[in-house]
Structures are given as C-alpha cells and as structure tokens.
Scaffold this active site. Structure first.
Site, PDB file in Angstrom:
ATOM      1  N   LYS A  48      56.813   6.877  -8.682  1.00  0.00           N
ATOM      2  CA  LYS A  48      55.383   6.784  -8.946  1.00  0.00           C
ATOM      3  C   LYS A  48      55.145   6.795 -10.453  1.00  0.00           C
ATOM      4  O   LYS A  48      55.942   7.353 -11.205  1.00  0.00           O
ATOM      5  CB  LYS A  48      54.638   7.986  -8.351  1.00  0.00           C
ATOM      6  CG  LYS A  48      54.397   7.920  -6.864  1.00  0.00           C
ATOM      7  CD  LYS A  48      53.713   9.191  -6.376  1.00  0.00           C
ATOM      8  CE  LYS A  48      52.358   9.422  -7.023  1.00  0.00           C
ATOM      9  NZ  LYS A  48      51.358   8.430  -6.609  1.00  0.00           N
ATOM     10  N   ALA A  73      43.201   1.620  -4.700  1.00  0.00           N
ATOM     11  CA  ALA A  73      42.619   2.070  -5.964  1.00  0.00           C
ATOM     12  C   ALA A  73      42.945   3.549  -6.105  1.00  0.00           C
ATOM     13  O   ALA A  73      42.059   4.391  -6.267  1.00  0.00           O
ATOM     14  CB  ALA A  73      41.114   1.831  -5.988  1.00  0.00           C
ATOM     15  N   LEU A  76      46.449   6.036 -10.003  1.00  0.00           N
ATOM     16  CA  LEU A  76      47.645   6.603 -10.633  1.00  0.00           C
ATOM     17  C   LEU A  76      47.701   8.133 -10.561  1.00  0.00           C
ATOM     18  O   LEU A  76      48.059   8.817 -11.515  1.00  0.00           O
ATOM     19  CB  LEU A  76      47.748   6.138 -12.091  1.00  0.00           C
ATOM     20  CG  LEU A  76      48.031   4.636 -12.211  1.00  0.00           C
ATOM     21  CD1 LEU A  76      47.528   4.094 -13.537  1.00  0.00           C
ATOM     22  CD2 LEU A  76      49.521   4.361 -12.065  1.00  0.00           C
ATOM     23  N   ASN A 130      54.131   0.385 -17.213  1.00  0.00           N
ATOM     24  CA  ASN A 130      52.995  -0.167 -16.470  1.00  0.00           C
ATOM     25  C   ASN A 130      51.947  -0.618 -17.479  1.00  0.00           C
ATOM     26  O   ASN A 130      51.090   0.159 -17.882  1.00  0.00           O
ATOM     27  CB  ASN A 130      52.427   0.885 -15.520  1.00  0.00           C
ATOM     28  CG  ASN A 130      51.207   0.385 -14.771  1.00  0.00           C
ATOM     29  OD1 ASN A 130      50.819  -0.778 -14.893  1.00  0.00           O
ATOM     30  ND2 ASN A 130      50.596   1.256 -13.998  1.00  0.00           N
ATOM     31  N   CYS A 133      47.690  -0.837 -17.508  1.00  0.00           N
ATOM     32  CA  CYS A 133      46.848   0.316 -17.817  1.00  0.00           C
ATOM     33  C   CYS A 133      45.714  -0.069 -18.769  1.00  0.00           C
ATOM     34  O   CYS A 133      45.853  -0.986 -19.574  1.00  0.00           O
ATOM     35  CB  CYS A 133      47.663   1.414 -18.496  1.00  0.00           C
ATOM     36  SG  CYS A 133      49.197   1.838 -17.674  1.00  0.00           S
ATOM     37  N   LYS A 168      56.460  -4.132 -16.595  1.00  0.00           N
ATOM     38  CA  LYS A 168      55.847  -4.626 -15.358  1.00  0.00           C
ATOM     39  C   LYS A 168      54.556  -5.355 -15.699  1.00  0.00           C
ATOM     40  O   LYS A 168      53.615  -4.762 -16.220  1.00  0.00           O
ATOM     41  CB  LYS A 168      55.574  -3.453 -14.409  1.00  0.00           C
ATOM     42  CG  LYS A 168      55.130  -3.888 -13.014  1.00  0.00           C
ATOM     43  CD  LYS A 168      55.095  -2.699 -12.081  1.00  0.00           C
ATOM     44  CE  LYS A 168      54.788  -3.102 -10.653  1.00  0.00           C
ATOM     45  NZ  LYS A 168      54.802  -1.929  -9.746  1.00  0.00           N
ATOM     46  N   ILE A 194      55.480  -9.434  -9.739  1.00  0.00           N
ATOM     47  CA  ILE A 194      54.194  -9.178 -10.375  1.00  0.00           C
ATOM     48  C   ILE A 194      53.635  -7.838  -9.909  1.00  0.00           C
ATOM     49  O   ILE A 194      54.057  -7.320  -8.875  1.00  0.00           O
ATOM     50  CB  ILE A 194      53.154 -10.282 -10.044  1.00  0.00           C
ATOM     51  CG1 ILE A 194      52.971 -10.381  -8.530  1.00  0.00           C
ATOM     52  CG2 ILE A 194      53.577 -11.610 -10.654  1.00  0.00           C
ATOM     53  CD1 ILE A 194      51.893 -11.365  -8.064  1.00  0.00           C
ATOM     54  N   THR A 196      49.920  -5.853  -8.854  1.00  0.00           N
ATOM     55  CA  THR A 196      48.913  -6.256  -7.880  1.00  0.00           C
ATOM     56  C   THR A 196      47.848  -7.177  -8.485  1.00  0.00           C
ATOM     57  O   THR A 196      47.577  -7.150  -9.682  1.00  0.00           O
ATOM     58  CB  THR A 196      48.208  -5.029  -7.286  1.00  0.00           C
ATOM     59  OG1 THR A 196      47.655  -4.251  -8.359  1.00  0.00           O
ATOM     60  CG2 THR A 196      49.174  -4.173  -6.492  1.00  0.00           C
ATOM     61  N   THR A 270      54.721  -2.610  -0.584  1.00  0.00           N
ATOM     62  CA  THR A 270      53.787  -2.349   0.512  1.00  0.00           C
ATOM     63  C   THR A 270      54.471  -2.296   1.871  1.00  0.00           C
ATOM     64  O   THR A 270      54.036  -1.549   2.753  1.00  0.00           O
ATOM     65  CB  THR A 270      52.680  -3.410   0.507  1.00  0.00           C
ATOM     66  OG1 THR A 270      51.991  -3.350  -0.756  1.00  0.00           O
ATOM     67  CG2 THR A 270      51.678  -3.204   1.625  1.00  0.00           C
TER      68      THR A 270
END
Length: 307
Positions: A48, A73, A76, A130, A133, A168, A194, A196, A270
């Site tokens: 995570k 949503a 994070l 990430n 952000c 990412k 990719i 989302t 997912t």
C-alpha cells in the site's frame, strides 16, 4: 516443448522468479494475503502507499463496483512510515519474495524524506513513486501530469537512495511518452503503466454520486485496452526502457498480452479483490500459456507483438 518454461525475468533492478507482481493498494502490506497462497508463487509485491504520517483517507462510501471493474477513492489511507517500519516491514523482510514500497508524498521534500527513511532497510527491495499525487506546492496539480514535475521528483529521490526506483505513471495525460521519457532521464529504473483512470458513478434514483469524493480511480478489465496501448506506445518510443504493465489483468493470457506489448513484468491489482489467489493463479496460467505456445522462456514474449 519438454519441461516447464523458464519464468524468470528482470525489471527495474530486480530479478524476479516470474513476471507477476501484486499491485499497490490491492494487496495490503502482503501479510493479509498470506493465508490464501504462498508468496513464493509470485514474482513480487508492492505495498500500500506509505506516507510520512498516518492517513485516514476519504470518507465513505469510497468504493463502488462498475460494469467492468471498480471505482475507488480510498484516499491513500495508510499507517504512516514509522508504523510501517516498526510493524509491517519485519514480516516482509522474512519473506522470500521481493517487496517494493509505494511512496505517497504531497511535495518533493516528502518523497525525499520517505526514500531516506527506507533506504537500506531489510525487506525493502525497491521504491515505487506514486506520481499521481497532488503537488501541494503547485496548487494541487498531480505530479504525474507534468513531465518537468515527474523529472524533478524522480531526480530528487534518485539522489538519496540506491534502491531500484520505479515510477508509476498516470494514464490521465495526453502524451505518456513525454512523461515516461522524463522519468527515465531523471533516473528511474522502471516505469509502471498504468495507474487508474479518473472516473465517476452516479446513483440516478438518489440523484447523487456513488462515491463521497464524487470522482475516483477506475480499475479492472475496463481499462486493459488503455493500459496495453500506453505500454506499447512507450515501449516503441523508448526502446530498452524497463516497463511493468498493469491495468485489468485477470488471467495469464492478459499478462502475456502486456509482455507482448513491451512490458518485462506485470502487476495484478483489482482481480485480487474478487479472487484472493488471483496473483498466483495468473502466474500459473502464464506458465501454462507459454508451455502451450511452445515458448521455452517467458522473456521471449517481451516486445514480441507482430505489428
């Protein structure tokens, strides 16, 4: 073909026993899935997102199913880097499967502090930035939509860590090649394509959004054609750039498609929500696909699209 295909692959500074990696945000900190399969069955995992301080995330509802995937949503939500190092990392360090840590920061300085805190710690095999952000010092614009911003954060983290560095990338851009090239020139070891797609869902009877945040990230089978296109596009434009493909992978043949498009490894996300064994199953199915197709080494698939 006699015998099992060779499934090892190398990407972004790591040697993996097979190309299948559990994606960030869908696999907890790794231990949550240990009851479902042995982690040694997959190539790696990404934790995570970890931030400097603990985050509660967005208000619920923050997940909803779509016709071909899901919107999230989450915001994070995570325990923060100190709790991660104290409570989560010791278990990861004892596993025989490499773990990359996904980093979330709202400024370049936050990314740098996170990388410095994790550099050299047992159990951290790589860092995944990430860059979807919000950059609070740039009015909330996501780092990943601007090549210059991506280059700045990548270069800043590169200066403070010797760990393999994965970036990412968001699909919510017009030109993914410009952003990908900026990340590689700034010192990235691999590109993850990719993240989302931005989307929303509406409850027509309530005349209200289905997510409290209104918009969220679309994932699952619906985004696979976009992921494949972007991996292929970047691989063609940046020959030799190590790519980890993700977006809608649910079976071994999906993974093979990403490898053919130019990825050297893939991440399964997912699908793990519907099937906790998905990552291991995809790895097994990919090996079976190779055997059925007479492919003696999975590396032979990489970039093998006939187009």
């Amino acid at each position: 073909m006699n015998g099992r295909p060779e499934m090892n692959t190398s990407v972004g500074g790591l040697r993996l026993r097979n190309p299948v990696i559990a994606a960030s945000g869908t696999f907890g900190y790794g231990r949550e899935y240990a009851p479902y399969f042995a982690l040694e069955r997959i190539g790696g995992l990404v934790t995570k997102g970890v931030s400097l301080r603990p985050r509660d995330g967005n208000k619920p509802p923050r997940v909803c199913e779509t016709s071909a995937g899901m919107l999230n949503a989450i915001g994070l939500a995570n325990v923060g880097v100190e709790a991660f190092v104290a409570d989560k990392l010791p278990w990861l360090a004892g596993q025989d499967t490499p773990a990359a840590v996904n980093l979330y920061g709202e400024s370049i300085d936050e990314f740098v502090q996170l990388a410095q805190r994790l550099d050299g710690l047992a159990g951290v095999a790589a860092l995944e930035l990430n860059v979807s952000c919000p950059n609070v010092k740039a009015g909330g614009m996501a780092f990943g939509t601007n090549p210059q911003a991506v280059a700045q954060v990548t270069a800043a983290v590169r200066r403070v860590t010797s760990l393999p560095l994965w970036v990412k990338l968001t699909p919510n851009v017009t030109d993914p090649v410009a952003v990908a090239g900026a990340a590689m020139e700034a010192g990235a070891d691999a590109l993850c394509l990719i993240n989302t797609l931005l989307g929303m869902a509406i409850d027509a009877r309530r005349r209200a959004p289905r997510l409290a945040n209104v918009v969220g990230g679309l994932s699952g089978p619906a985004i696979k054609p976009v992921g494949l296109r972007m991996v292929w596009q970047v691989a063609r434009a940046l020959p030799g750039a190590p790519i980890i493909g993700l977006g809608g992978i649910c079976c071994g043949e999906d993974a093979a498609e990403y490898l053919l498009a130019g990825a050297s490894a893939v991440q399964v996300g997912t699908a793990s929500f519907a099937d906790p064994t998905a990552c291991a199953r995809v790895a097994d199915e990919l090996a079976r696909f190779c055997a059925e197709e007479g492919v003696s080494a999975v590396s032979q698939l990489i970039g093998g699209l006939r187009a």
